[in-house]
Design a protein around this motif. Structure first.
Motif, short mmCIF file in Angstrom:
data_model
loop_
_atom_site.label_atom_id
_atom_site.label_comp_id
_atom_site.label_asym_id
_atom_site.label_seq_id
_atom_site.Cartn_x
_atom_site.Cartn_y
_atom_site.Cartn_z
N LEU A 1 1.64 -7.97 1.98
CA LEU A 1 1.13 -8.04 0.71
C LEU A 1 1.39 -9.35 0.27
O LEU A 1 0.64 -10.14 -0.16
CB LEU A 1 1.97 -7.07 -0.14
CG LEU A 1 1.19 -6.99 -1.65
CD1 LEU A 1 0.00 -6.68 -1.54
CD2 LEU A 1 2.09 -6.20 -2.62
N ALA A 2 2.76 -10.21 0.42
CA ALA A 2 2.94 -11.42 -0.11
C ALA A 2 2.05 -12.38 0.96
O ALA A 2 1.39 -13.25 0.28
CB ALA A 2 4.46 -11.95 0.44
N GLN B 1 -4.33 -16.96 -3.18
CA GLN B 1 -4.13 -17.90 -3.99
C GLN B 1 -4.48 -19.54 -3.44
O GLN B 1 -4.99 -20.39 -4.13
CB GLN B 1 -2.50 -18.22 -4.28
CG GLN B 1 -2.08 -17.11 -5.35
CD GLN B 1 -0.49 -17.16 -5.38
OE1 GLN B 1 0.01 -17.82 -4.74
NE2 GLN B 1 0.00 -16.22 -6.23
N TYR C 1 -1.19 -11.82 1.98
CA TYR C 1 -2.43 -11.67 1.48
C TYR C 1 -2.62 -12.54 0.34
O TYR C 1 -3.49 -13.06 -0.14
CB TYR C 1 -2.88 -10.19 1.30
CG TYR C 1 -3.31 -9.59 2.53
CD1 TYR C 1 -4.62 -10.07 3.14
CD2 TYR C 1 -2.70 -8.62 3.38
CE1 TYR C 1 -5.42 -9.41 4.06
CE2 TYR C 1 -3.21 -8.09 4.38
CZ TYR C 1 -4.50 -8.46 4.84
OH TYR C 1 -5.02 -8.09 5.87
N VAL C 2 -1.47 -12.21 -0.90
CA VAL C 2 -1.57 -12.80 -2.03
C VAL C 2 -1.43 -14.67 -1.73
O VAL C 2 -2.35 -15.17 -2.73
CB VAL C 2 -0.08 -12.35 -2.95
CG1 VAL C 2 -0.25 -13.19 -4.07
CG2 VAL C 2 -0.24 -11.10 -3.24
N HIS C 3 -0.87 -14.83 -0.80
CA HIS C 3 -0.67 -16.34 -0.40
C HIS C 3 -2.06 -16.80 -0.15
O HIS C 3 -2.61 -17.84 -0.59
CB HIS C 3 0.39 -16.52 0.55
CG HIS C 3 0.20 -18.14 0.90
ND1 HIS C 3 0.81 -19.23 -0.07
CD2 HIS C 3 -0.11 -18.59 2.15
CE1 HIS C 3 0.72 -20.10 0.70
NE2 HIS C 3 0.03 -20.04 1.82
#
Length: 227
Positions: free
Chosen positions: A197-198, A205, A200-202
């Protein structure tokens, strides 16, 4: 003379009383035991025997009904039609199975059991509840994303067919490798959900930052042209 005298001196036969067991009956013979039992007890015993026989017949009947259900289910599974509503079709198999064509226009595949469609067109059956469409996005269009749409089991998670599930795994593997995680290595543990999840968020962004820089550059170019 002696024979006549002996026959004359022979005593007459004694009269024996007739019992209930010796009286002939038109309906059924009465047993010697019943002749000694009160009438109410005889009726009670006969009623009990009749109830036991009725229970035996009832159990046998429902056992036959259960056997009939099994045969009916097997017939429906093999032929896809009810034996009570059977209509001879044109195409018959050599082994006795019925080649039922798919109801989809132009399809020549055999229909699945209990439905009129093959596996490829099973989603056309509005009554089925076992399959759903693959949600993998193949192409983006103005009307909306175009998905794969191949039928998969409804319990499948994620909602992807076998081909697109492998593609999704490759995409996840590439994203994890960019994050510094080697998934193919057996020495390392599999990444947890928060790591994926981190990552994908990176990526999201970074895409937003790139879009902002591009917009800023466009705005700066417009201001220079105006000046």
């Amino acid at each position: 003379m002696t024979g006549g005298a002996s026959s004359a001196t022979k005593p007459p036969p004694e009269d024996h009383p007739i019992t209930a067991a010796e009286i002939p009956s038109t309906s059924a013979a009465v047993s010697p035991v019943e002749s000694m039992v009160p009438h109410q007890e005889v009726l009670r015993r006969r009623s009990h025997n009749l109830k036991q026989l009725t229970k035996c017949y009832r159990d046998h009947y429902w056992a036959l009904m259960e056997d009939l259900k099994i045969h009916y289910r097997d017939y429906y599974w093999n032929y896809g039609v009810s034996p009570l509503q059977f209509k001879p079709l044109q195409d018959n198999a050599d082994d006795g199975n019925i080649n039922r064509r798919c109801a989809s226009v132009g399809c020549k595949l055999t229909a699945m059991a209990l439905t009129s469609f093959c596996h490829l067109h099973i989603l056309s059956d509005s009554k089925q509840r076992l399959y759903k469409a693959c949600d993998y996005v193949i192409k983006s269009a103005q009307a909306g994303p175009i998905t794969c749409g191949k039928p998969i089991l409804r319990s499948t998670t994620p909602s992807l067919c076998a081909v697109h599930f492998q593609k999704a795994q490759k995409h996840v593997t590439r994203a994890l490798r960019k994050a510094g995680l080697n998934v193919s290595s057996s020495s390392k543990l599999a990444p947890k959900f928060h790591v994926i999840l981190a990552e994908y968020v990176h990526q999201i962004q970074s895409m937003r930052k790139a879009a902002r820089k591009e917009n800023r550059s466009k705005v700066a170019i417009k201001e220079e042209t105006v000046d």
